[in-house]
Design a protein around this motif. Structure first.
Motif, PDB file in Angstrom:
ATOM      1  N   ILE A 160       0.850  -1.187   0.000  1.00 56.49           N
ATOM      2  CA  ILE A 160       0.000   0.000   0.000  1.00 56.49           C
ATOM      3  C   ILE A 160       0.887   1.239   0.000  1.00 56.49           C
ATOM      4  O   ILE A 160       1.733   1.404   0.878  1.00 56.49           O
ATOM      5  N   HIS A 161       0.692   2.091  -0.989  1.00 53.91           N
ATOM      6  CA  HIS A 161       1.557   3.259  -1.192  1.00 53.91           C
ATOM      7  C   HIS A 161       0.941   4.533  -0.613  1.00 53.91           C
ATOM      8  O   HIS A 161      -0.275   4.630  -0.429  1.00 53.91           O
ATOM      9  N   SER A 162       1.801   5.503  -0.390  1.00 55.15           N
ATOM     10  CA  SER A 162       1.354   6.778   0.151  1.00 55.15           C
ATOM     11  C   SER A 162       0.461   7.539  -0.828  1.00 55.15           C
ATOM     12  O   SER A 162      -0.521   8.150  -0.427  1.00 55.15           O
ATOM     13  N   CYS A 163       0.821   7.512  -2.108  1.00 55.55           N
ATOM     14  CA  CYS A 163       0.097   8.243  -3.168  1.00 55.55           C
ATOM     15  C   CYS A 163       0.309   9.758  -3.098  1.00 55.55           C
ATOM     16  O   CYS A 163       0.136  10.454  -4.085  1.00 55.55           O
ATOM     17  N   ILE A 164       0.656  10.259  -1.938  1.00 57.89           N
ATOM     18  CA  ILE A 164       0.826  11.690  -1.713  1.00 57.89           C
ATOM     19  C   ILE A 164       2.230  11.945  -1.169  1.00 57.89           C
ATOM     20  O   ILE A 164       2.679  11.256  -0.251  1.00 57.89           O
ATOM     21  N   ARG A 165       2.897  12.924  -1.734  1.00 55.48           N
ATOM     22  CA  ARG A 165       4.208  13.344  -1.240  1.00 55.48           C
ATOM     23  C   ARG A 165       4.007  14.284  -0.050  1.00 55.48           C
ATOM     24  O   ARG A 165       3.316  15.304  -0.155  1.00 55.48           O
ATOM     25  N   GLY A 166       4.588  13.917   1.090  1.00 59.57           N
ATOM     26  CA  GLY A 166       4.414  14.764   2.267  1.00 59.57           C
ATOM     27  C   GLY A 166       4.887  14.077   3.524  1.00 59.57           C
ATOM     28  O   GLY A 166       5.577  13.048   3.482  1.00 59.57           O
ATOM     29  N   LEU A 196       0.409  14.746   5.385  1.00 61.52           N
ATOM     30  CA  LEU A 196       0.297  16.207   5.259  1.00 61.52           C
ATOM     31  C   LEU A 196       1.290  16.698   4.211  1.00 61.52           C
ATOM     32  O   LEU A 196       2.497  16.684   4.433  1.00 61.52           O
ATOM     33  N   PRO A 197       0.807  17.136   3.034  1.00 64.32           N
ATOM     34  CA  PRO A 197       1.718  17.676   2.013  1.00 64.32           C
ATOM     35  C   PRO A 197       2.336  18.990   2.479  1.00 64.32           C
ATOM     36  O   PRO A 197       1.781  19.685   3.333  1.00 64.32           O
ATOM     37  N   LYS A 198       3.485  19.327   1.904  1.00 68.58           N
ATOM     38  CA  LYS A 198       4.064  20.637   2.163  1.00 68.58           C
ATOM     39  C   LYS A 198       3.102  21.718   1.673  1.00 68.58           C
ATOM     40  O   LYS A 198       2.379  21.523   0.700  1.00 68.58           O
ATOM     41  N   PHE A 199       3.125  22.861   2.343  1.00 62.73           N
ATOM     42  CA  PHE A 199       2.200  23.938   1.988  1.00 62.73           C
ATOM     43  C   PHE A 199       2.351  24.334   0.527  1.00 62.73           C
ATOM     44  O   PHE A 199       1.365  24.492  -0.198  1.00 62.73           O
ATOM     45  N   GLU A 200       3.600  24.477   0.090  1.00 68.08           N
ATOM     46  CA  GLU A 200       3.843  24.938  -1.279  1.00 68.08           C
ATOM     47  C   GLU A 200       3.536  23.860  -2.317  1.00 68.08           C
ATOM     48  O   GLU A 200       3.468  24.154  -3.517  1.00 68.08           O
TER      49      GLU A 200
END
Length: 227
Positions: A160-166, A196-200
């Motif tokens: 199972i992968h994160s799918c989201i960078r953060g 939680l992705p980086k804000f930018e």
């Protein structure tokens, strides 16, 4: 462990007074719903953090939440064919990682034998330690970083992968003792993790994700291809 996950300031629907709403993620879902219903007042804010799916696309409409509510986005064929995910993104950038209903693990006849957050010999997601508002100590994830491995009774294993960078905020440790809730309630108590992705990067990381309508088109294409 109490994990500080969310704060939101607005007038309370019950008292009419301004208040800072603080929710700890390991509270029972019913208690969280009760708190949000009294203090935040809108279904998107009430349900987002326990992973409820909302039926519409990126604008969040369809549940009466408006543009600041949670949005259900999907990702198809991650790592392997038909391994699909549903990402619940809230207006505060938090993303709840869940399995889409078409993922092989959720299909009829599958029985989960084990869920393992030890993704490498030297890395366990259970060792993720987050502290303070700056979320110090959180493990950083790329989109294809493994969150856990699911073993089924038929011998199949799924990464199972994160799918989201953060940053990894938490994993759902309840799955260790009760893996069946992943199949019974995949979009609520059976969530995989919170990232939680980086804000930018919060808008960039979701650009490749699909709306419900786009995802249903992929499912229809699969059905037509197999017939």
């Amino acid at each position: 462990m109490l994990l500080y996950l969310y704060e939101y300031t607005r007038k309370c629907g019950k008292t009419g007074e301004g208040a800072e709403i603080v929710v700890w993620y390991n509270q029972p879902a019913a208690l969280m719903l009760q708190q949000f219903a009294l203090c935040a007042g809108r279904c998107a804010h009430c349900l987002a953090l326990i992973g409820s799916r909302f039926p519409r696309g990126r604008d969040g409409h369809g549940c009466g939440a408006g543009r600041d509510g949670a949005v259900s986005l999907l990702l198809a064929d991650v790592g392997q064919p038909r391994e699909d995910y549903c990402i619940l993104q809230h207006s505060n950038r938090i993303c709840v990682i869940t399995l889409a209903e078409s993922h092989p693990v959720l299909q009829k006849g599958k029985t989960i034998k084990n869920i393992n957050y030890q993704v490498t010999a030297h890395c366990s997601r259970l060792q993720n330690k987050v502290s303070g508002k700056s979320k110090r100590g959180a493990q950083f994830l790329t989109a294809l970083a493994p969150l856990c491995r699911i073993s089924c009774s038929d011998g199949e294993e799924y990464t199972i992968h994160s799918c989201i960078r953060g940053r990894l905020m938490e994993v759902n440790e309840n799955l260790l003792n009760n893996p069946a809730i992943l199949q019974e309630k995949p979009s609520t108590e059976g969530y995989i993790a919170v990232v939680l992705p980086k804000f930018e990067e919060s808008k960039i990381v979701t650009q490749g994700l699909l709306t419900r309508e786009e995802y249903e088109g992929i499912l229809l294409h699969r059905l037509n291809s197999s017939s």
